[in-house]
Design a protein around this motif. Structure first.
Motif, mmCIF file in Angstrom:
data_model
loop_
_atom_site.group_PDB
_atom_site.id
_atom_site.type_symbol
_atom_site.label_atom_id
_atom_site.label_comp_id
_atom_site.label_asym_id
_atom_site.label_seq_id
_atom_site.Cartn_x
_atom_site.Cartn_y
_atom_site.Cartn_z
ATOM 1 N N TRP A 109 -11.525 33.551 60.363
ATOM 2 C CA TRP A 109 -12.153 34.814 60.754
ATOM 3 C C TRP A 109 -12.174 35.808 59.600
ATOM 4 O O TRP A 109 -13.093 36.624 59.479
ATOM 5 C CB TRP A 109 -11.414 35.412 61.951
ATOM 6 N N THR A 138 -15.489 38.173 58.671
ATOM 7 C CA THR A 138 -15.499 39.636 58.704
ATOM 8 C C THR A 138 -15.603 40.233 57.305
ATOM 9 O O THR A 138 -16.150 41.334 57.132
ATOM 10 C CB THR A 138 -14.239 40.159 59.431
ATOM 11 N N ILE A 178 -19.328 40.244 56.555
ATOM 12 C CA ILE A 178 -20.013 41.260 57.351
ATOM 13 C C ILE A 178 -19.704 42.656 56.820
ATOM 14 O O ILE A 178 -20.587 43.536 56.784
ATOM 15 C CB ILE A 178 -19.601 41.132 58.829
ATOM 16 N N GLU A 180 -23.049 44.827 63.487
ATOM 17 C CA GLU A 180 -21.937 45.029 64.405
ATOM 18 C C GLU A 180 -22.087 44.142 65.634
ATOM 19 O O GLU A 180 -21.113 43.566 66.137
ATOM 20 C CB GLU A 180 -21.869 46.500 64.809
ATOM 21 N N LYS A 184 -21.272 40.565 64.705
ATOM 22 C CA LYS A 184 -19.828 40.405 64.569
ATOM 23 C C LYS A 184 -19.170 40.271 65.939
ATOM 24 O O LYS A 184 -18.264 39.449 66.134
ATOM 25 C CB LYS A 184 -19.257 41.608 63.806
ATOM 26 N N TRP A 240 -17.067 37.058 67.246
ATOM 27 C CA TRP A 240 -15.679 37.210 67.693
ATOM 28 C C TRP A 240 -15.446 36.494 69.016
ATOM 29 O O TRP A 240 -14.391 35.930 69.254
ATOM 30 C CB TRP A 240 -15.342 38.691 67.812
#
Length: 464
Positions: free
Chosen positions: A293, A297, A300, A328, A331, A335
């Motif tokens: 992860w 992130t 991003i 956003e 993302k 997640w």
């Protein structure tokens, strides 16, 4: 006050008395209390030479006879060989004897001592050189050993010795295999219960390159990783991607040393690179492979920073706020493991950016990042779980623990404050020795090669 240190040697019912050190002491001062470092070094060097020379003399006397029939052989000549030990470098008598005619032999003469000592460096000195050169620079290692031991400074021989030790360990490694999974599920079910899950994190780092006389050849990549069992010691590994031809074998052997069984659960976390993805597959039937992860992130975050710098469009077709909203949203979907919707949002952003990509550098830069990120997610979509669910249950979702391994294995020795540039071979071989030192395995390697080597060398507690 005069102090003499003498040694009594008993051999063939004879005794010899040898004086190996003599000291003068006057009024007691802090700097003259006991032995000085120089006096201790000289004492050890003299004692070592006396013991070694007596051992060699007895060895040469015994081996003058033919090993097959026992006939005394004629001496051809008497040369000397240089042998380095932790207590000094010495020249030892190495006579050559004519071979006996009792057997057909390919050579007419031989030197038993030269045959016994082909490396010309004692195992303990090799061990100390390899251990400390793995932890700090060759120059600092030479300074350290020269300060505390009665040995001569020689940077080139230290580097050569370390590489020879590493090369020997590499040659003993079993061949690479495409797959390490044996048997069938019925056989795996009959295995005893494993100790627990293994979590393996894999990441990459870069090392200053040197290509022959070209001292500014850029960088090359090295892969490092750490394996953490639920109980027991964590272990690390590393290799140069474009040099090593046994990456799967290297990782498999590491897991085997931690008690890997084919019915054991393993979680692999990586950045999704091709080399890493291929290496971790086919090692265990119970393995799950997860895209880290942190790397998602991180990408991003870079794109969102670029989105904030987008110039305003008159008709507000694509504002920086709208672009940031796309990212956003993508993302959030990633997640929760919804790759389909994440790609849909990213595709929408890419389509909007494409209209302006050729007109402005900010648009073009963000467009290229988004396009690369879409390809990255598509290539690794099978490794994207529901991160939120795993996080809720306390399961690992990030290779943050591997970031420390990258720093420990690569950066501290090869990059940070290091001006040296490396060949791929030199970096790879030193990586193998450094990981063995960090894993507390180097001493066991030497004891396997030299069974009579006493385990009197205390390993450093690397955790401290």
């Amino acid at each position: 006050m005069n102090i003499q240190i003498q040694v009594i040697i008993e051999h063939d019912h004879m005794q010899y008395l040898e004086t190996i050190a003599q000291f003068e002491r006057q009024d007691l001062q802090p700097e003259t209390l006991g032995l000085t470092l120089t006096e201790a070094q000289d004492l050890l060097a003299n004692l070592q030479y006396l013991v070694a020379s007596q051992q060699v003399a007895e060895f040469n006397e015994v081996h003058q006879g033919c090993p097959d029939c026992g006939t005394q052989r004629s001496k051809k000549d008497n040369k000397q060989i240089t042998y380095r030990t932790v207590f000094g470098k010495f020249k030892l008598d190495s006579p050559r004897y004519y071979t006996c005619d009792c057997q057909v032999r390919s050579e007419h003469s031989e030197s038993p001592l030269a045959h016994l000592l082909p490396e010309r460096t004692s195992p303990e000195l090799l061990y100390l050189q390899t251990k400390w050169a793995s932890l700090m620079s060759y120059g600092m290692t030479t300074d350290l050993l020269n300060d505390v031991l009665p040995i001569d400074r020689c940077d080139s021989s230290l580097r050569y010795n370390v590489q020879q030790v590493a090369q020997r360990a590499e040659e003993e490694m079993e061949p690479e295999q495409l797959m390490f999974i044996d048997g069938c599920p019925a056989q795996w079910a009959r295995l005893p219960d494993p100790d627990g899950r293994l979590t393996v994190g894999i990441d990459g780092g870069y090392i200053h390159a040197r290509d022959g006389n070209n001292r500014k050849a850029g960088w090359f990549e090295a892969i490092v990783g750490k394996s953490m069992p639920e109980e027991g010691q964590s272990k690390c590994f590393g290799f140069v991607t474009t040099y090593d031809d046994k990456p799967k074998r290297r990782l498999h052997d590491l897991l085997q040393s931690q008690g890997l069984q084919l019915n054991q659960d393993i979680t692999f976390l990586s950045d999704g690179g091709d080399t890493v993805r291929e290496m971790q597959l086919y090692l265990s039937p119970q393995a799950e492979h997860i895209l880290d992860w942190f790397h998602i992130t991180m990408r991003i975050t870079v794109m969102r920073q670029l989105a904030k710098k987008l110039p305003q469009i008159v008709d507000d077709w694509l504002t920086s706020e709208k672009a940031d909203g796309y990212l956003e949203s993508a993302k959030w979907y990633l997640w929760h493991g919804n790759v389909y919707m994440a790609l849909k949002r990213l595709d929408g952003l890419r389509d909007d950016l494409e209209c302006f990509a050729d007109d402005n550098s900010h648009w073009d830069k963000l467009y290229r990042h988004v396009d690369e990120f879409i390809t990255y997610i598509q290539n690794n979509q099978t490794f994207i779980p529901n991160y939120g669910e795993r996080y809720f249950y306390g399961e690992c979702i990030s290779t943050a623990f591997v970031e420390s391994a990258v720093n420990q294995i690569i950066s501290k020795r090869f990059v940070k404050k290091q001006q040296m540039r490396w060949t791929k071979q030199g970096a790879h071989l030193l990586l193998q020795m450094r990981t063995k030192v960090l894993n507390d395995e180097l001493l066991s390697v030497f004891q396997k090669w030299y069974p009579d080597m006493k385990s009197t060398i205390k390993e450093l507690d690397m955790a401290a």
